[in-house]
Write an enzyme that holds these catalytic residues in place. Structure first.
Site, PDB file in Angstrom:
ATOM      1  N   TYR A  50       1.491   5.360  -2.202  1.00 40.58           N
ATOM      2  CA  TYR A  50       1.949   7.023  -1.880  1.00 40.58           C
ATOM      3  C   TYR A  50       3.398   7.156  -2.512  1.00 40.58           C
ATOM      4  O   TYR A  50       3.507   8.436  -2.885  1.00 40.58           O
ATOM      5  CB  TYR A  50       2.017   6.960  -0.650  1.00 40.58           C
ATOM      6  N   HIS A 104       0.996  -1.122  -0.064  1.00 38.10           N
ATOM      7  CA  HIS A 104      -0.031  -0.013  -0.024  1.00 38.10           C
ATOM      8  C   HIS A 104       0.661   1.244   0.135  1.00 38.10           C
ATOM      9  O   HIS A 104       0.680   2.041  -0.860  1.00 38.10           O
ATOM     10  CB  HIS A 104      -0.970   0.049   1.050  1.00 38.10           C
ATOM     11  N   HIS A 130     -10.092   0.443 -10.534  1.00 37.57           N
ATOM     12  CA  HIS A 130      -9.703   1.602  -9.603  1.00 37.57           C
ATOM     13  C   HIS A 130      -8.271   2.124  -9.782  1.00 37.57           C
ATOM     14  O   HIS A 130      -7.822   3.213  -9.893  1.00 37.57           O
ATOM     15  CB  HIS A 130      -9.819   0.885  -7.934  1.00 37.57           C
ATOM     16  N   PHE A 131      -7.201   0.976  -9.823  1.00 34.76           N
ATOM     17  CA  PHE A 131      -5.978   1.641  -9.830  1.00 34.76           C
ATOM     18  C   PHE A 131      -5.330   2.195 -11.372  1.00 34.76           C
ATOM     19  O   PHE A 131      -4.672   2.873 -11.201  1.00 34.76           O
ATOM     20  CB  PHE A 131      -4.908   0.947  -9.201  1.00 34.76           C
ATOM     21  N   HIS A 132      -6.528   2.011 -12.371  1.00 31.51           N
ATOM     22  CA  HIS A 132      -6.073   2.584 -13.492  1.00 31.51           C
ATOM     23  C   HIS A 132      -6.377   4.299 -13.474  1.00 31.51           C
ATOM     24  O   HIS A 132      -5.725   5.030 -14.076  1.00 31.51           O
ATOM     25  CB  HIS A 132      -6.537   2.053 -14.772  1.00 31.51           C
ATOM     26  N   ARG A 141     -10.494 -10.716 -12.369  1.00 30.03           N
ATOM     27  CA  ARG A 141      -9.258  -9.729 -13.038  1.00 30.03           C
ATOM     28  C   ARG A 141      -8.340 -10.950 -13.217  1.00 30.03           C
ATOM     29  O   ARG A 141      -8.576 -12.211 -13.059  1.00 30.03           O
ATOM     30  CB  ARG A 141      -8.934  -8.828 -11.990  1.00 30.03           C
ATOM     31  N   ARG A 142      -7.228 -10.651 -13.914  1.00 33.55           N
ATOM     32  CA  ARG A 142      -6.097 -11.630 -13.899  1.00 33.55           C
ATOM     33  C   ARG A 142      -6.445 -12.952 -14.712  1.00 33.55           C
ATOM     34  O   ARG A 142      -5.946 -13.978 -14.227  1.00 33.55           O
ATOM     35  CB  ARG A 142      -5.435 -12.062 -12.650  1.00 33.55           C
TER      36      ARG A 142
HETATM   37  C1  HEM Z   1      -2.258   1.620 -22.614  1.00 33.73           C
HETATM   38  C2  HEM Z   1      -2.714   1.809 -21.497  1.00 33.73           C
HETATM   39  C3  HEM Z   1      -2.962   0.627 -20.566  1.00 33.73           C
HETATM   40  C4  HEM Z   1      -3.944  -0.350 -21.032  1.00 33.73           C
HETATM   41  C5  HEM Z   1      -4.498  -0.746 -22.186  1.00 33.73           C
HETATM   42  C6  HEM Z   1      -3.983  -1.266 -19.736  1.00 33.73           C
HETATM   43  C7  HEM Z   1      -4.825  -2.328 -19.919  1.00 33.73           C
HETATM   44  C8  HEM Z   1      -4.551  -3.194 -18.527  1.00 33.73           C
HETATM   45  C9  HEM Z   1      -5.751  -4.290 -18.426  1.00 33.73           C
HETATM   46  C10 HEM Z   1      -6.585  -4.788 -19.539  1.00 33.73           C
HETATM   47  C11 HEM Z   1      -5.421  -4.936 -17.300  1.00 33.73           C
HETATM   48  C12 HEM Z   1      -6.249  -6.120 -16.626  1.00 33.73           C
HETATM   49  C13 HEM Z   1      -5.570  -7.551 -16.835  1.00 33.73           C
HETATM   50  C14 HEM Z   1      -6.304  -8.552 -16.214  1.00 33.73           C
HETATM   51  O1  HEM Z   1      -6.506  -8.345 -14.899  1.00 33.73           O
HETATM   52  O2  HEM Z   1      -6.450  -9.538 -16.621  1.00 33.73           O
HETATM   53  C15 HEM Z   1      -4.255  -4.170 -16.546  1.00 33.73           C
HETATM   54  C16 HEM Z   1      -3.770  -4.468 -15.511  1.00 33.73           C
HETATM   55  C17 HEM Z   1      -2.830  -3.902 -14.811  1.00 33.73           C
HETATM   56  N1  HEM Z   1      -2.342  -2.480 -15.428  1.00 33.73           N
HETATM   57 FE1  HEM Z   1      -2.905  -1.610 -17.049  1.00 33.73          FE
HETATM   58  N2  HEM Z   1      -3.191  -0.528 -18.771  1.00 33.73           N
HETATM   59  C18 HEM Z   1      -2.668   0.521 -19.100  1.00 33.73           C
HETATM   60  C19 HEM Z   1      -1.763   1.262 -18.595  1.00 33.73           C
HETATM   61  C20 HEM Z   1      -1.419   1.113 -17.346  1.00 33.73           C
HETATM   62  C21 HEM Z   1      -0.763   2.156 -16.539  1.00 33.73           C
HETATM   63  C22 HEM Z   1      -0.167   3.434 -17.171  1.00 33.73           C
HETATM   64  C23 HEM Z   1      -0.310   1.411 -15.376  1.00 33.73           C
HETATM   65  C24 HEM Z   1       0.528   2.055 -13.948  1.00 33.73           C
HETATM   66  C25 HEM Z   1       1.282   3.134 -14.211  1.00 33.73           C
HETATM   67  C26 HEM Z   1      -0.954   0.434 -15.226  1.00 33.73           C
HETATM   68  C27 HEM Z   1      -1.067  -0.747 -14.504  1.00 33.73           C
HETATM   69  C28 HEM Z   1      -1.417  -1.928 -14.252  1.00 33.73           C
HETATM   70  C29 HEM Z   1      -1.366  -3.036 -13.165  1.00 33.73           C
HETATM   71  C30 HEM Z   1      -0.509  -2.697 -11.897  1.00 33.73           C
HETATM   72  C31 HEM Z   1      -2.147  -4.028 -13.604  1.00 33.73           C
HETATM   73  C32 HEM Z   1      -2.529  -5.211 -12.765  1.00 33.73           C
HETATM   74  C33 HEM Z   1      -1.396  -6.545 -13.059  1.00 33.73           C
HETATM   75  C34 HEM Z   1      -1.770  -7.587 -12.084  1.00 33.73           C
HETATM   76  O3  HEM Z   1      -2.997  -7.769 -11.922  1.00 33.73           O
HETATM   77  O4  HEM Z   1      -0.812  -8.352 -11.802  1.00 33.73           O
HETATM   78  N3  HEM Z   1      -1.618   0.076 -16.421  1.00 33.73           N
HETATM   79  N4  HEM Z   1      -3.981  -3.211 -17.387  1.00 33.73           N
HETATM   80 CU   LIG Z   2      -3.864  -0.509  -0.444  1.00 31.57          CU
END
Ligand code: HEM
Ligand SMILES: [Cu+2]
Length: 575
Positions: A249, A245, A396-398, A459-460
């Site tokens: 920050y 967490h 949420h975190f996007h 998710r995932r």
């Molecule tokens: C082009 C822009 C982006 C697209 C299209 C995108 C798309 C996605 C999608 C579809 C997932 C869900 C996958 C799943 O749960 O099966 C995901 C997970 C995630 N995204 Fe993005 N995202 C983008 C940008 C970003 C940015 C800028 C960050 C952080 C700075 C980010 C951080 C994450 C993280 C931490 C996860 C979770 C990974 C996990 O579950 O282990 N994403 N993203």
């Molecule tokens: Cu947290």
């Protein structure tokens, strides 16, 4: 006069670069900042591409890029490259700039090369291990960016992660040493605000990364090397979330640094209150760490009472963010009125929406407000059960790291890059449209992710549809949400390419005789002289933070290790 170095009266117009630009005043520091930005943007490009592929794959729109079996590899790459590598390198870059510019004190040339090198080698090792997962060879790290047991990665991945963290620690040492040199010459002055923000962020970072460092070095690395047979999954998860967490920050506080110190100037005004900004950062130091159990509400083996303490602390943690919303909006309104804006909301029109550095930060702040609301839902101990591990969570975190932090970082690059390269921004129209494109893409993707999460979509997963399972519709249909995620993701990726195009064109452009931006910051409306001196005594706040951590984490950690450090043991589970 105090803070003379940090605040100068702003001329607001182009200045000859041989006199003022950061790159000319501090060539080596500008070089270090550029190195950090280069790695950050490289990670952003590759990680974003993986994001696009995921969005298309899991919605079933197009599954031709990778097999579903490789989805985890891609998701690990996406999470690690964006949430850990892009953010950390951007932060070490902008923090170096902030410290040097506000103290007028150079970093150590040797130390800064050392920490950058350590972080870079760590990133290469971790990246190598992740990509190895696509080749089917012995090296892989399909463990997601949360990388806790019992899923096991190649030792190369853990080594890389450890080096990335240790490198960031040394960067902090570099900034603290610069501060000490400055302090020797300015014994009675208040810490310049930007440096204050960097140092308090780093205090929080030292306290919180201790958990993940112990997890990796004491448990996961020896376990993946076969030196110890088993680890306690609950203990390692707890050590991860102890860090997991506060890392949020670590992403947000640099964005706040930008919103507090640079955004008021871009709006045409001045920071509303320097003392309030200091209070907010101290609140983050104290409150960021004792909250990690709010990621473990559904974990067995942790006494309910400690989950409850974490929930209460989490709700307190809303306070500094709400204070920030107030201060930043007040500063923007002040700026807008300086520019002739009038009316209760009419002043909004007077803001410089055609300046991408401004519009990006403002839109990022707006999205962060929405992220704050879904965050409150995540934090609620009972309502969390509804959305836990559904697509709501990435929704949420996007909004938070994926927009509040990432869009702010991109936007402020439009302002910072000219100062560290000595080159004016190129492709200005593309830059102008880019923050709005990101905003539209994220509105679609994140809105649909939140709603799909409420409908129970996990998710995932590469293929979230199951035979004979009908997801209940919230509003619209699952097909509509899927399409929205895919369209939103595609627009986001286009926005990302636009950003990279502007960066590359600027970076390789001609040096300009005059720069259109300068790093002078106007004085706040209420300056540091209005805040108690004790705020600057960071040792006291660190001590309080450690006491709170001991209360929140001491007893539950003790109950986990009382039956033996490695019990109940889990062997590594390869994925
Ligand atoms: C082009 C822009 C982006 C697209 C299209 C995108 C798309 C996605 C999608 C579809 C997932 C869900 C996958 C799943 O749960 O099966 C995901 C997970 C995630 N995204 Fe993005 N995202 C983008 C940008 C970003 C940015 C800028 C960050 C952080 C700075 C980010 C951080 C994450 C993280 C931490 C996860 C979770 C990974 C996990 O579950 O282990 N994403 N993203
Ligand atoms: Cu947290």
């Amino acid at each position: 006069m105090a803070f003379a170095d940090e605040y100068k009266e702003t001329a607001g117009e182009a200045i000859p670069i041989d006199r003022e630009a950061f790159v000319d005043q501090y060539p080596h520091d500008a070089f270090i900042v550029r190195l950090n930005l280069a790695v950050a943007f490289g990670a952003l490009g590759v990680g974003g591409l993986f994001g696009l592929i995921q969005a298309l794959h899991r919605t079933g729109i197009y599954r031709g890029f990778v097999s579903s079996a490789d989805y985890y590899t891609l998701l690990t790459g996406h999470g690690v490259l964006l949430a850990l590598v892009f953010t950390t390198f951007f932060i070490t870059g902008i923090f170096s700039w902030a410290v040097v510019a506000s103290l007028d004190e150079k970093l150590s040339e040797r130390l800064s090369k050392l920490w950058f090198g350590t972080m870079f080698v760590g990133t290469l090792l971790a990246g190598f291990a992740i990509v190895g997962g696509l080749t089917g060879g012995p090296v892989s790290a399909d463990v997601l960016f949360t990388f806790y047991a019992p899923m096991a990665a190649s030792p190369i991945f853990y080594l890389g992660a450890a080096l990335l963290i240790v490198g960031s620690w040394v960067a902090g040492v570099d900034w603290f040493l610069a501060y000490r040199r400055w302090r020797a010459e300015h014994p009675d002055e208040r810490i310049p605000l930007r440096t204050f923000m960097v140092l308090s962020t780093m205090l929080m970072w030292y306290i919180s990364t201790l958990g993940v460092a112990i997890e990796v070095v004491v448990f996961l690395l020896p376990w993946s090397l076969g030196l110890i047979p088993a680890v306690d999954p609950l203990l390692t998860r707890t050590l991860f979330w102890y860090f997991g967490h506060p890392v949020v920050y670590f992403w947000l506080m640099p964005a706040y640094l930008v919103w507090y110190t640079i955004l008021p100037k871009l709006s045409g005004g001045r920071l509303f209150s320097d003392p309030l900004a200091r209070v907010v950062f101290i609140l983050f130091v104290i409150l960021s760490t004792p909250v990690g159990f709010h990621h473990q509400y559904v974990d067995p083996g942790i006494a309910e009472g400690f989950k409850f303490i974490a929930m209460t602390n989490t709700m307190f943690l809303l306070l500094p963010s709400l204070l920030t919303a107030f201060t930043v909006v007040a500063s923007m309104e002040h700026g807008a009125r300086q520019r002739g804006g009038t009316g209760r909301l009419g002043w909004l029109r007077a803001l410089p929406w055609d300046n991408p550095a401004f519009s990006g930060c403002a839109l990022a702040g707006l999205m962060f407000a929405a992220g704050g609301f879904s965050g409150m839902i995540n934090a609620g101990m009972n309502i969390n059960y509804l959305i836990h591990n559904t697509l709501w969570v990435p929704g949420h975190f996007h909004l938070t790291v994926g927009t509040a932090a990432a869009l702010t970082f991109m936007a402020i690059t439009y302002w910072l890059l000219p100062q560290v390269t000595g080159k004016n921004l190129k492709l200005k129209t593309v830059a102008m449209v880019q923050p709005f494109t990101w905003f539209v893409g994220m509105t679609l993707m994140s809105n649909a992710m939140h709603r799909a999460g409420l409908a129970g979509v996990p998710r995932r997963t590469a293929e979230p549809q199951y035979a004979n399972v009908e997801f209940e519709n919230v509003i619209g249909g699952i097909a509509e949400m899927r399409l929205q995620i895919a369209i939103g993701g595609t627009i986001l990726f286009i926005a990302l390419l636009m950003f990279l195009a502007v960066v590359v064109a600027t970076w390789f452009g001609e040096r300009s005789a005059k720069l259109e931006v300068n790093s002078e910051l106007p004085k706040p409306l209420s300056g540091p002289e209005h805040s108690p001196v004790v705020l600057d005594d960071l040792r006291i706040w660190a001590l309080i933070a450690i006491v709170l951590v001991a209360i929140a984490y001491g007893p539950p950690l003790w109950s986990m290790v009382a039956d033996g450090l490695f019990a109940p043991g889990s062997p590594p589970i390869p994925v």
